[in-house]
Design a protein around this motif. Structure first.
Motif, PDB file in Angstrom:
ATOM      1  N   GLU A 178     -18.473   2.060   2.269  1.00 23.61           N
ATOM      2  CA  GLU A 178     -19.466   1.497   2.404  1.00 23.61           C
ATOM      3  C   GLU A 178     -19.590   0.660   3.719  1.00 23.61           C
ATOM      4  O   GLU A 178     -20.100   0.713   4.357  1.00 23.61           O
ATOM      5  CB  GLU A 178     -19.238  -0.345   1.415  1.00 23.61           C
ATOM      6  N   ASP A 232      -5.940   7.385  -1.140  1.00 25.58           N
ATOM      7  CA  ASP A 232      -6.580   5.912  -2.009  1.00 25.58           C
ATOM      8  C   ASP A 232      -8.414   6.058  -1.640  1.00 25.58           C
ATOM      9  O   ASP A 232      -8.549   5.631  -1.176  1.00 25.58           O
ATOM     10  CB  ASP A 232      -6.231   4.708  -0.957  1.00 25.58           C
ATOM     11  N   GLU A 233      -8.488   6.191  -3.347  1.00 28.66           N
ATOM     12  CA  GLU A 233      -9.522   6.750  -3.572  1.00 28.66           C
ATOM     13  C   GLU A 233     -10.859   5.440  -3.141  1.00 28.66           C
ATOM     14  O   GLU A 233     -11.379   5.091  -3.042  1.00 28.66           O
ATOM     15  CB  GLU A 233      -9.825   7.350  -5.193  1.00 28.66           C
ATOM     16  N   LYS A 234     -10.159   3.904  -3.849  1.00 23.30           N
ATOM     17  CA  LYS A 234     -10.689   2.719  -3.850  1.00 23.30           C
ATOM     18  C   LYS A 234     -10.948   2.261  -1.858  1.00 23.30           C
ATOM     19  O   LYS A 234     -11.892   2.199  -1.489  1.00 23.30           O
ATOM     20  CB  LYS A 234     -10.221   1.495  -4.198  1.00 23.30           C
ATOM     21  N   ALA A 235      -9.888   2.793  -1.399  1.00 21.29           N
ATOM     22  CA  ALA A 235     -10.161   1.981  -0.010  1.00 21.29           C
ATOM     23  C   ALA A 235     -11.435   3.235   1.074  1.00 21.29           C
ATOM     24  O   ALA A 235     -11.611   2.648   2.132  1.00 21.29           O
ATOM     25  CB  ALA A 235      -8.670   2.536   0.679  1.00 21.29           C
ATOM     26  N   ARG A 236     -10.755   4.395   0.721  1.00 21.40           N
ATOM     27  CA  ARG A 236     -12.015   5.578   0.832  1.00 21.40           C
ATOM     28  C   ARG A 236     -12.886   5.154   0.514  1.00 21.40           C
ATOM     29  O   ARG A 236     -14.159   5.241   1.352  1.00 21.40           O
ATOM     30  CB  ARG A 236     -11.577   6.488   0.679  1.00 21.40           C
ATOM     31  N   GLN A 237     -13.627   4.578  -1.030  1.00 24.16           N
ATOM     32  CA  GLN A 237     -14.383   4.205  -0.842  1.00 24.16           C
ATOM     33  C   GLN A 237     -15.553   3.042   0.151  1.00 24.16           C
ATOM     34  O   GLN A 237     -16.549   2.623   0.181  1.00 24.16           O
ATOM     35  CB  GLN A 237     -15.070   4.161  -2.645  1.00 24.16           C
ATOM     36  N   ARG A 238     -14.579   2.210   0.080  1.00 21.94           N
ATOM     37  CA  ARG A 238     -14.565   1.132   0.917  1.00 21.94           C
ATOM     38  C   ARG A 238     -14.997   0.926   2.295  1.00 21.94           C
ATOM     39  O   ARG A 238     -15.703   0.525   3.057  1.00 21.94           O
ATOM     40  CB  ARG A 238     -13.855   0.210   0.879  1.00 21.94           C
ATOM     41  N   THR A 265       0.304  -0.772   0.140  1.00 16.85           N
ATOM     42  CA  THR A 265       0.280  -0.119   0.021  1.00 16.85           C
ATOM     43  C   THR A 265       0.758   1.459   0.166  1.00 16.85           C
ATOM     44  O   THR A 265       0.395   2.236  -0.970  1.00 16.85           O
ATOM     45  CB  THR A 265      -0.723  -0.180   1.196  1.00 16.85           C
ATOM     46  N   GLU A 310      -4.571   5.421   3.764  1.00 16.13           N
ATOM     47  CA  GLU A 310      -5.753   5.501   2.999  1.00 16.13           C
ATOM     48  C   GLU A 310      -6.372   5.606   2.802  1.00 16.13           C
ATOM     49  O   GLU A 310      -6.878   6.509   1.512  1.00 16.13           O
ATOM     50  CB  GLU A 310      -6.146   4.017   3.210  1.00 16.13           C
TER      51      GLU A 310
END
Length: 417
Positions: A105, A96-102, A9, A92
């Protein structure tokens, strides 16, 4: 003992940050970081330790030299993580956009689940006792909250199958799912709509803010413990204040990695203001018996405080005299730099001098000083605690303004009320 960190990461974030600069000298230092960490794939691991932390801090310094404060702050945070001083979740959620989205969620799932079960609790309570009051409902939920610490996640109980990371997250949030999962009745459609409306207005970086607040509270508690230990040395206090520039107020964007800008001056905590200028923090012991003395019926600062101020004055004079060289070599403007001396605590002062008298004596002294402010550790701790309280209050949607913005926090010592 320092726990050094590294991994894919961090490597990915450093590699992506390389595309954010056009300065060859910054790129060269980022490449040195990647060389230390090793190849992204096919290797036996990622390099870590003090060399990696130093290399990341070198990128931050070079970015400051070119006026790129955002990139400098990013690599300061990378260095803090690599040195074991910052949670990976904060990195993150910041970079980290994807980690933030996770994370978002996960928050949505937990909020929706909690709202669903909370409505079910109230429905069951009203059926069992149609005359139940708001106080009864409050007592019921308080009982659920108090029982959380006594619960654990069993193997396969209730059909739960979670990876280790998500299991740890559930534990961190008080085992909410286990506490609420068996309560009767689903939420109504109206409750689901209300939760959806709330999440539509929620801040994207809320989880990162909450984690950072938690880290700041822990750091403040650790500092308070050291201050309240009469045997604590200056180095022990310095260790608890390292990379905690927020404690000194919102005017500072980062703590600089370099502590020496002239041959005869090693600074305790050099802070960078938003305009690129330097602010020096000079730390002394908390246990100072003669911080304030009474002489001929008048209160005045004792010798230790005057000695510390003179030391800060010499630092500032040296910085003024070498301003051009420091600006050229390190990208830090030291002309008319300012300083804060943190020294003493009322609990240790002798001579029947009250905390109020100490505060008034320091206020009088600081009124006549131009570039140096003297404060006690008590003032520093109380000011930081107020800032944390304000920041925590701003996480409450009820405290937001109608356009979704929060009121700015006060940034100077002791000015919050």
């Amino acid at each position: 003992m320092t726990t050094f960190r590294s991994g894919f990461t961090l490597w990915k974030m450093v590699h992506e940050a390389r595309e954010l600069t056009k300065h060859p000298s910054v790129t060269e230092r980022i490449d040195a970081v990647l060389d230390i960490m090793g190849p992204a794939l096919g290797g036996t691991g990622y390099g870590k330790g003090r060399p990696l932390v130093n290399a990341l801090e070198s990128v931050a310094r070079e970015s400051l030299l070119h006026g790129d404060f955002a990139l400098a702050q990013r690599f300061q945070r990378f260095a803090a993580y690599a040195g074991g001083e910052l949670f990976l979740e904060i990195l993150e959620n910041l970079y980290d956009e994807k980690a933030r989205q996770r994370s978002e969620e996960s928050m949505r799932w937990m909020v929706a689940m909690a709202a669903d079960r909370a409505v079910a609790v109230l429905d069951a309570l009203s059926e069992d006792d149609p005359e139940a009051t708001l106080a009864d409902a409050r007592d019921l939920f308080r009982g659920i909250a108090l029982s959380a610490d006594h619960l654990g996640i069993g193997t396969g109980e209730g059909g739960i199958r979670l990876p280790v990371r998500e299991r740890r997250r559930l534990q961190q949030y008080g085992h909410m799912e286990l506490v609420l999962r068996n309560l009767p009745r689903p939420a109504s459609a109206e409750a689901a709509r209300m939760v959806g409306d709330f999440l539509a207005d929620a801040d994207a970086g809320l989880l990162a803010q909450l984690l950072e607040l938690k880290a700041r509270r822990a750091g403040l508690d650790a500092l308070r413990t050291v201050v309240e230990d009469a045997t604590s040395s200056e180095s022990a206090l310095h260790a608890r204040l390292k990379n905690q520039e927020w404690i000194f107020g919102g005017a500072y964007v980062a703590e600089l990695a370099r502590r020496q800008y002239t041959p005869d001056a090693i600074l305790d905590i050099p802070l960078l203001r938003g305009d690129g200028s330097l602010h020096v923090v000079e730390l002394k012991r908390a246990n100072i018996k003669n911080l304030v003395i009474r002489l001929d019926g008048h209160l005045m600062l004792g010798a230790p405080a005057h000695h510390a101020v003179s030391q800060a004055q010499n630092y500032l004079r040296t910085m003024d005299e070498n301003r051009e060289a420091i600006l050229t070599r390190h990208g830090v403007d030291t002309r008319r730099a300012s300083a804060t001396v943190v020294i003493g605590h009322p609990r240790y002062v002798t001579g029947s001098i009250t905390p109020q008298e100490i505060a008034e004596t320091l206020r009088t002294y600081n009124t006549h000083a131009a570039r140096i402010e003297v404060i006690t550790y008590e003032t520093l701790l109380e000011s930081a605690a107020r800032m944390l309280a304000l920041a925590s209050a701003q996480q409450d949607p009820a405290d937001r303004t109608t356009d979704g913005c929060s009121a700015p926090a006060t940034t100077r010592y002791g000015s919050a009320t």
